[in-house]
Design a protein around this motif. Structure first.
Motif, PDB file in Angstrom:
ATOM      1  N   ARG A 148       8.148 -46.442  58.281  1.00  0.00           N
ATOM      2  CA  ARG A 148       6.980 -45.860  58.961  1.00  0.00           C
ATOM      3  C   ARG A 148       5.695 -46.439  58.401  1.00  0.00           C
ATOM      4  O   ARG A 148       4.787 -46.827  59.155  1.00  0.00           O
ATOM      5  N   LEU A 149       5.611 -46.529  57.073  1.00  0.00           N
ATOM      6  CA  LEU A 149       4.414 -47.077  56.444  1.00  0.00           C
ATOM      7  C   LEU A 149       4.230 -48.558  56.785  1.00  0.00           C
ATOM      8  O   LEU A 149       3.098 -49.026  56.965  1.00  0.00           O
ATOM      9  N   MET A 150       5.331 -49.276  56.875  1.00  0.00           N
ATOM     10  CA  MET A 150       5.269 -50.694  57.210  1.00  0.00           C
ATOM     11  C   MET A 150       4.712 -50.890  58.620  1.00  0.00           C
ATOM     12  O   MET A 150       3.814 -51.705  58.850  1.00  0.00           O
ATOM     13  N   THR A 151       5.245 -50.134  59.562  1.00  0.00           N
ATOM     14  CA  THR A 151       4.758 -50.231  60.941  1.00  0.00           C
ATOM     15  C   THR A 151       3.280 -49.870  61.024  1.00  0.00           C
ATOM     16  O   THR A 151       2.492 -50.543  61.706  1.00  0.00           O
ATOM     17  N   GLU A 152       2.904 -48.829  60.317  1.00  0.00           N
ATOM     18  CA  GLU A 152       1.505 -48.394  60.314  1.00  0.00           C
ATOM     19  C   GLU A 152       0.594 -49.473  59.745  1.00  0.00           C
ATOM     20  O   GLU A 152      -0.479 -49.757  60.287  1.00  0.00           O
ATOM     21  N   ALA A 153       1.033 -50.096  58.655  1.00  0.00           N
ATOM     22  CA  ALA A 153       0.209 -51.125  58.015  1.00  0.00           C
ATOM     23  C   ALA A 153       0.064 -52.366  58.888  1.00  0.00           C
ATOM     24  O   ALA A 153      -1.015 -52.971  58.954  1.00  0.00           O
ATOM     25  N   MET A 154       1.134 -52.744  59.574  1.00  0.00           N
ATOM     26  CA  MET A 154       1.115 -53.968  60.355  1.00  0.00           C
ATOM     27  C   MET A 154       0.369 -53.821  61.680  1.00  0.00           C
ATOM     28  O   MET A 154      -0.206 -54.786  62.189  1.00  0.00           O
ATOM     29  N   THR A 155       0.395 -52.637  62.244  1.00  0.00           N
ATOM     30  CA  THR A 155      -0.136 -52.472  63.602  1.00  0.00           C
ATOM     31  C   THR A 155      -1.474 -51.750  63.674  1.00  0.00           C
ATOM     32  O   THR A 155      -2.116 -51.754  64.729  1.00  0.00           O
ATOM     33  N   ALA A 156      -1.901 -51.126  62.590  1.00  0.00           N
ATOM     34  CA  ALA A 156      -3.171 -50.408  62.626  1.00  0.00           C
ATOM     35  C   ALA A 156      -4.320 -51.380  62.888  1.00  0.00           C
ATOM     36  O   ALA A 156      -4.408 -52.436  62.259  1.00  0.00           O
ATOM     37  N   PRO A 157      -5.213 -51.072  63.821  1.00  0.00           N
ATOM     38  CA  PRO A 157      -6.338 -51.966  64.088  1.00  0.00           C
ATOM     39  C   PRO A 157      -7.287 -52.024  62.903  1.00  0.00           C
ATOM     40  O   PRO A 157      -7.459 -51.046  62.176  1.00  0.00           O
ATOM     41  N   GLY A 158      -7.880 -53.170  62.707  1.00  0.00           N
ATOM     42  CA  GLY A 158      -8.827 -53.329  61.615  1.00  0.00           C
ATOM     43  C   GLY A 158     -10.220 -53.580  62.149  1.00  0.00           C
ATOM     44  O   GLY A 158     -10.439 -53.639  63.361  1.00  0.00           O
ATOM     45  N   PRO A 159     -11.189 -53.758  61.276  1.00  0.00           N
ATOM     46  CA  PRO A 159     -12.563 -54.035  61.708  1.00  0.00           C
ATOM     47  C   PRO A 159     -12.666 -55.409  62.349  1.00  0.00           C
ATOM     48  O   PRO A 159     -11.806 -56.266  62.146  1.00  0.00           O
ATOM     49  N   GLY A 160     -13.685 -55.598  63.141  1.00  0.00           N
ATOM     50  CA  GLY A 160     -13.918 -56.909  63.738  1.00  0.00           C
ATOM     51  C   GLY A 160     -14.046 -57.967  62.660  1.00  0.00           C
ATOM     52  O   GLY A 160     -14.622 -57.728  61.601  1.00  0.00           O
TER      53      GLY A 160
END
Length: 285
Positions: A148-160
């Motif tokens: 779950r943490l891996m998916t969250e880290a890889m797919t969470a949007p980041g700043p421009g």
């Protein structure tokens, strides 16, 4: 098939005839995830898909890109009479960056798809913390939480961030919005079940040391004509895409987009093969 490199027997799969094309998968590094892509490419190339030593030998302790790059170099020298084009994604792309940095003459072209090189990002610290949390959960035996943490880290949007020029080889982008991923084959589903056994090793011993590796932009810039930073069009805004964009910007190169997301080469093999073939042929001298 397998090849002995030092004291390690490395698995690989070979198909087709023609100019050499080497494929390096991400994650734990099982070549089988690229079987469908290989099948499409084999009409034009001699395709070798290489598994990592994690798959072949299941070593203990942290793994490092430099060691994996030496494995790839050994396979290239044993199997090919000329430098191959290398396509690699995720962890395999990080391995390829190391190989290109230290042995540029052994690759004709390196297409690196979404290497999650965190240190090129302005918010690298939070990503390192996120991956450390993934590793801690895996070492505690809570693989569901680690996943779950891996998916969250890889797919969470980041700043421009970096906005390099975008390139699209071939005509795959025409009508792309109306397409979807191909259904996985029974063989791929069976392989995914097997790969669950390797997931703890990947999360504990590959994820953090690979993603925290330093990228030598000066050395890569000197061989920029051999390097193609790439990303999946469906990954826009996500961590691996942002890292690939930062790599492209740091080197003053365009970012080549491919069909799909981080696993586009696995989930959209027919589209991906057409795009990769168009890129390779456009770069042929």
């Amino acid at each position: 098939m397998c090849i002995t490199l030092g004291d390690i027997a490395i698995d690989y799969r070979e198909r087709g005839d023609g100019p050499p094309l080497l494929l390096l998968p991400g994650g734990a590094g099982h070549a089988g995830v690229l079987d469908e892509l290989t099948a499409h490419l084999a009409a034009h190339y001699r395709v070798v898909a290489m598994s990592s030593r994690l798959v072949s030998a299941r070593p203990d302790g942290d793994q490092h890109p430099k060691v994996y790059a030496e494995d790839v170099l050994g396979l290239i020298e044993a199997l090919f009479d000329e430098p191959p084009v290398v396509f690699a994604f995720s962890a395999g792309a990080i391995t390829t960056l190391d190989l290109l940095t230290r042995h540029p003459d052994r690759l004709r072209l390196a297409v690196v798809h979404e290497p999650p090189v965190l240190n090129l990002l302005p918010d690298a610290g939070r990503h390192r913390d996120a991956f450390e949390a993934v590793r801690a959960a895996a070492r505690a035996g809570d693989l569901d939480e680690a996943g779950r943490l891996m998916t969250e880290a890889m797919t969470a949007p980041g700043p421009g961030g970096d906005s390099p020029d975008l390139r699209h080889d071939g005509d795959w982008l025409d009508g792309y919005a109306g397409t979807s991923a191909e259904p996985p084959t029974p063989e791929l589903l069976e392989l995914f079940a097997h790969l669950r056994e390797l997931q703890p090793l990947f999360l504990e011993h590959v994820l953090v040391p690979f993603t925290s590796t330093e990228v030598d932009l000066d050395a890569l810039g000197a061989v920029g004509s051999r390097l193609v930073p790439a990303a999946g069009i469906d990954s826009r805004g996500q961590l691996p895409y942002r890292a690939a964009a930062a790599l492209a910007t740091g080197l003053g190169l365009p970012l080549t987009e491919f069909p799909g997301g981080h696993l586009g080469s696995v989930e959209r093999p027919a589209q991906f093969a057409r795009a990769l073939t168009a890129l390779v042929e456009a770069r042929r001298v």
